[in-house]
Design a protein around this motif. Structure first.
Motif, PDB file in Angstrom:
ATOM      1  N   LEU A  94      64.369  77.217  21.190  1.00 46.43           N
ATOM      2  CA  LEU A  94      64.863  76.238  21.802  1.00 46.43           C
ATOM      3  C   LEU A  94      64.496  74.801  21.071  1.00 46.43           C
ATOM      4  CD1 LEU A  94      64.903  77.204  25.655  1.00 46.43           C
ATOM      5  CD2 LEU A  94      67.030  76.504  24.250  1.00 46.43           C
ATOM      6  N   VAL A  95      63.604  74.832  20.273  1.00 45.11           N
ATOM      7  CA  VAL A  95      63.093  73.772  19.876  1.00 45.11           C
ATOM      8  C   VAL A  95      63.993  73.165  18.626  1.00 45.11           C
ATOM      9  CG1 VAL A  95      61.221  72.772  18.510  1.00 45.11           C
ATOM     10  CG2 VAL A  95      60.613  74.393  19.926  1.00 45.11           C
ATOM     11  N   ASN A  96      64.063  71.788  18.748  1.00 45.17           N
ATOM     12  CA  ASN A  96      65.117  71.122  17.885  1.00 45.17           C
ATOM     13  C   ASN A  96      64.613  69.743  17.812  1.00 45.17           C
ATOM     14  OD1 ASN A  96      66.427  69.575  19.888  1.00 45.17           O
ATOM     15  ND2 ASN A  96      67.518  71.288  20.730  1.00 45.17           N
ATOM     16  N   SER A  97      65.324  68.895  16.977  1.00 40.16           N
ATOM     17  CA  SER A  97      65.034  67.394  16.600  1.00 40.16           C
ATOM     18  C   SER A  97      65.066  66.522  17.974  1.00 40.16           C
ATOM     19  CB  SER A  97      65.942  67.001  15.628  1.00 40.16           C
ATOM     20  OG  SER A  97      67.382  66.821  16.100  1.00 40.16           O
ATOM     21  N   ASN A  98      65.550  67.078  19.057  1.00 41.00           N
ATOM     22  CA  ASN A  98      65.510  66.305  20.196  1.00 41.00           C
ATOM     23  C   ASN A  98      64.366  66.604  21.097  1.00 41.00           C
ATOM     24  OD1 ASN A  98      67.820  64.400  19.910  1.00 41.00           O
ATOM     25  ND2 ASN A  98      69.136  66.095  20.442  1.00 41.00           N
ATOM     26  N   THR A  99      63.590  67.731  21.034  1.00 41.97           N
ATOM     27  CA  THR A  99      62.730  68.082  21.647  1.00 41.97           C
ATOM     28  C   THR A  99      61.358  67.105  21.587  1.00 41.97           C
ATOM     29  OG1 THR A  99      63.207  70.497  21.255  1.00 41.97           O
ATOM     30  CG2 THR A  99      60.915  70.055  22.110  1.00 41.97           C
ATOM     31  N   ILE A 100      60.859  66.780  22.971  1.00 43.07           N
ATOM     32  CA  ILE A 100      59.804  65.983  23.060  1.00 43.07           C
ATOM     33  C   ILE A 100      58.623  66.440  23.690  1.00 43.07           C
ATOM     34  CG2 ILE A 100      61.594  63.776  23.205  1.00 43.07           C
ATOM     35  CD1 ILE A 100      60.648  64.093  26.204  1.00 43.07           C
ATOM     36  N   ILE A 101      58.659  67.473  24.486  1.00 46.44           N
ATOM     37  CA  ILE A 101      57.285  68.084  25.028  1.00 46.44           C
ATOM     38  C   ILE A 101      57.682  69.691  25.225  1.00 46.44           C
ATOM     39  CG2 ILE A 101      57.972  67.517  27.096  1.00 46.44           C
ATOM     40  CD1 ILE A 101      54.893  66.800  27.610  1.00 46.44           C
ATOM     41  N   LEU A 102      56.550  70.476  25.072  1.00 53.45           N
ATOM     42  CA  LEU A 102      56.459  71.824  25.423  1.00 53.45           C
ATOM     43  C   LEU A 102      55.560  71.903  26.709  1.00 53.45           C
ATOM     44  CD1 LEU A 102      56.025  73.757  21.989  1.00 53.45           C
ATOM     45  CD2 LEU A 102      58.181  72.981  23.228  1.00 53.45           C
ATOM     46  N   VAL A 103      55.693  72.793  27.547  1.00 53.59           N
ATOM     47  CA  VAL A 103      54.956  72.891  28.872  1.00 53.59           C
ATOM     48  C   VAL A 103      54.500  74.337  28.981  1.00 53.59           C
ATOM     49  CG1 VAL A 103      55.459  72.664  31.569  1.00 53.59           C
ATOM     50  CG2 VAL A 103      56.162  70.992  29.893  1.00 53.59           C
ATOM     51  N   GLY A 104      53.373  74.325  29.696  1.00 50.77           N
ATOM     52  CA  GLY A 104      52.888  75.764  30.156  1.00 50.77           C
ATOM     53  C   GLY A 104      51.952  75.420  31.428  1.00 50.77           C
TER      54      GLY A 104
END
Length: 563
Positions: free
Chosen positions: A272-282
């Motif tokens: 799902l990561v792409n150029s619009n991704t701003i943050i990942l969450v856990g």
């Protein structure tokens, strides 16, 4: 007769001016259409990359089903029936929550003359004794993170000393400024922040999460020019991430946390990561099942994607337990700033830190990340205005009570409470896994390491079990997708854990007996759920369109403000 090229082609003088305008309009229209087509083609490609062909088809099916069911619910005959049921349910809720009848006084306007101190004290005593689920006896899952009566006395003293304090005026209340900075420093150290780590205090976990998402959005906008921000969130992560998406215009990608681990599926996050991704969450751990996500894998993913993405670890529930697991003698996993990909952590001091409600912290790996959540207005007519988070004025008294709680407990106090709380959770887990009356009917969800134990059942209706526990005075948390129940152990529950497991055994036996009777009577196994939990969560989990549940939830919120 030959025709010259010059006479055959139109000249600028021979083309009417109106045609130039039409030609320009056509070119502009085609460019706009082309840009529109490219934009949506890019969106489609990214979606296919993230969800895959089958995932995209499944999402389309769910969306169409939801839309059609919504249309069905709005048809005249159905709409009136649904509204009638919703109204009946909300009326029952009001009867339960809003006191009525003789002996109930309602104050809807200011008294003509102010009450005496004795009158106010008497009414406060009466309000405190209203009928309620006995959290004091350890019958409530989570909700009240009580640190003991002695600590409450100390907190009351701190509140009184700083009752008028407001940290927006640090020159007027220097003591509050000092305490707030020290709270942040202590929690940073607890989570192994590197030199240069920074943080803020907030009003609770939701505000901490909102600020972390806002910071990531602003960072991506300023540094990478991202105008259509997206974040990737485990489906079990706190609902505050969805709230942040709604408030700040961030698209939220929910990632499955499948059985048997109930941890976020890392390959799905990566896709799902792409150029619009701003943050990942856990989460460490998540609220529903008490499972700590695979933070090391998320950390590695954050470091290698798009020149290093922010990774936020929500440790609001784990708070002052997870950092002390190893020292309390329990297994643990890496989750904090020792993982280089972790850039921010939320930690509630008002949960297992035992501070009064209204206290939380948000920690950053660097002070530069914290700056992105600041609000500054340099040209306001009232002067230069700057605030670190959503609130302007904040209660300095709550900061004082938090500081007093941390200083009073110390590391030894938190290690001791971790030992008691997690030990009680382990006892509940082992009983459900091993007790002959429970092990064949209840299933623990994943491998919980902290204070939350969730269980489901393939043979019994868990919502009926939740209602049966309620009839015995317990207030446990019903979950959905899949249907389950969880217990969030607190210090009051530690003292009542034997009663809790005994009542679970009794309730399961009662429900199993009901099923045996149904089979003997020829009605089939697994009877339909009848109780309050089943009414809400059974509906919520089965309807394709959530509008009915939304109406019930909105009615519940309205009820909170009925005097």
């Amino acid at each position: 007769m030959p025709v010259s090229l010059r006479t055959a082609l139109p000249t600028s003088k021979s083309i009417p001016k109106g045609n130039y305008l039409n030609l320009g309009t056509d070119i502009l229209r085609n460019l706009i259409f082309l840009l529109f087509l490219l934009r949506w083609t890019r969106k489609g490609v990214l979606h296919l990359k993230g969800r895959g062909l089958f995932g995209t088809v499944a999402e389309a099916y769910i969306a169409i089903r939801r839309t059609l069911y919504g249309i069905f619910l709005r048809t005249p005959g159905i709409r009136s029936q649904v509204q009638k049921k919703v109204t009946e349910t909300i009326t029952k809720l009001e009867e339960k929550l809003v006191p009525q009848g003789p002996g109930i006084s309602r104050y809807l306007t200011l008294p003509k003359e102010g009450w005496t101190e004795q009158q106010v004290s008497a009414e406060l005593e009466k309000l405190g004794e209203m009928e309620h689920t006995r959290w004091e006896d350890g019958l409530v899952s989570g909700a009240v993170y009580h640190g003991g009566n002695q600590l409450i006395k100390l907190q009351s003293e701190a509140f009184e000393k700083f009752s008028v304090a407001n940290p927006i005026h640090p020159d007027v209340f220097p003591g509050v400024r000092k305490m707030e900075a020290e709270i942040v420093a202590m929690v940073l150290a607890m989570f192994n922040a590197p030199a240069g780590g920074a943080g803020v205090t907030t009003s609770g976990g939701t505000e901490s999460i909102l600020m972390a998402c806002l910071s990531a959005r602003q960072k991506a906008r300023i540094e990478r020019g991202v105008t259509e921000p997206e974040m990737i969130v485990p489906e079990t992560a706190h609902a505050a991430f969805r709230k942040a998406g709604a408030y700040f215009g961030i698209k939220v990608h929910l990632v499955a946390c499948p059985a048997p681990t109930y941890s976020v599926h890392i390959p799905s996050v990566s896709r799902l990561v792409n150029s619009n991704t701003i943050i990942l969450v856990g989460s460490a751990p998540n609220f529903p099942h008490g499972i700590i996500d695979d933070i090391p894998s998320l950390s590695r993913l954050a470091l290698r994607k798009k020149g290093s993405l922010p990774l936020h670890v929500d440790c609001c529930l784990g708070s002052f337990l997870v950092p002390f697991l190893a020292r309390a003698g329990f297994p643990t996993v890496p989750f904090d700033f020792t993982l280089k990909g972790v850039t921010s952590i939320s930690c509630d001091t008002h949960k297992y830190g035992f501070a009064p409600k209204g206290n939380s912290t948000l920690l950053y790996r660097t002070s530069a990340l914290r700056t992105y959540q600041y609000f500054v207005s340099a040209d306001w007519s009232g002067g230069v205005y700057a605030s670190p988070s959503i609130a302007g004025s904040r209660p300095g008294a709550l900061i004082a009570t938090c500081w007093a709680s941390l200083m009073s407990q110390g590391e030894s106090g938190y290690i001791d409470s971790c030992h008691k709380i997690v030990g009680a959770a382990k006892k509940i887990e082992s009983t459900i896994r091993e007790h002959p009356s429970l092990r064949d009917d209840l299933t623990i969800m994943g491998k919980p390491l902290v204070s939350v134990v969730a269980f489901t059942s393939k043979t019994l209706n868990v919502y009926d079990l939740a209602d049966a526990m309620s009839s015995k005075g317990w207030h446990l948390n019903a979950l959905q997708r899949p249907p389950a129940i969880h217990v969030a152990v607190t210090l009051p529950i530690v003292a009542a854990v034997d009663r809790l497991v005994g009542d679970i055994v009794a309730v399961v036996e009662e429900e199993k007996e009901k099923e045996r009777v149904r089979i003997v009577e020829g009605k089939g196994a697994k009877g339909g759920a009848k109780g309050d939990a089943a009414a809400l969560y059974g509906v919520a989990g089965s309807l394709p369109n959530p509008s009915v549940v939304n109406s019930l939830a909105e009615g519940f919120l309205d009820t909170l403000y009925k005097a």
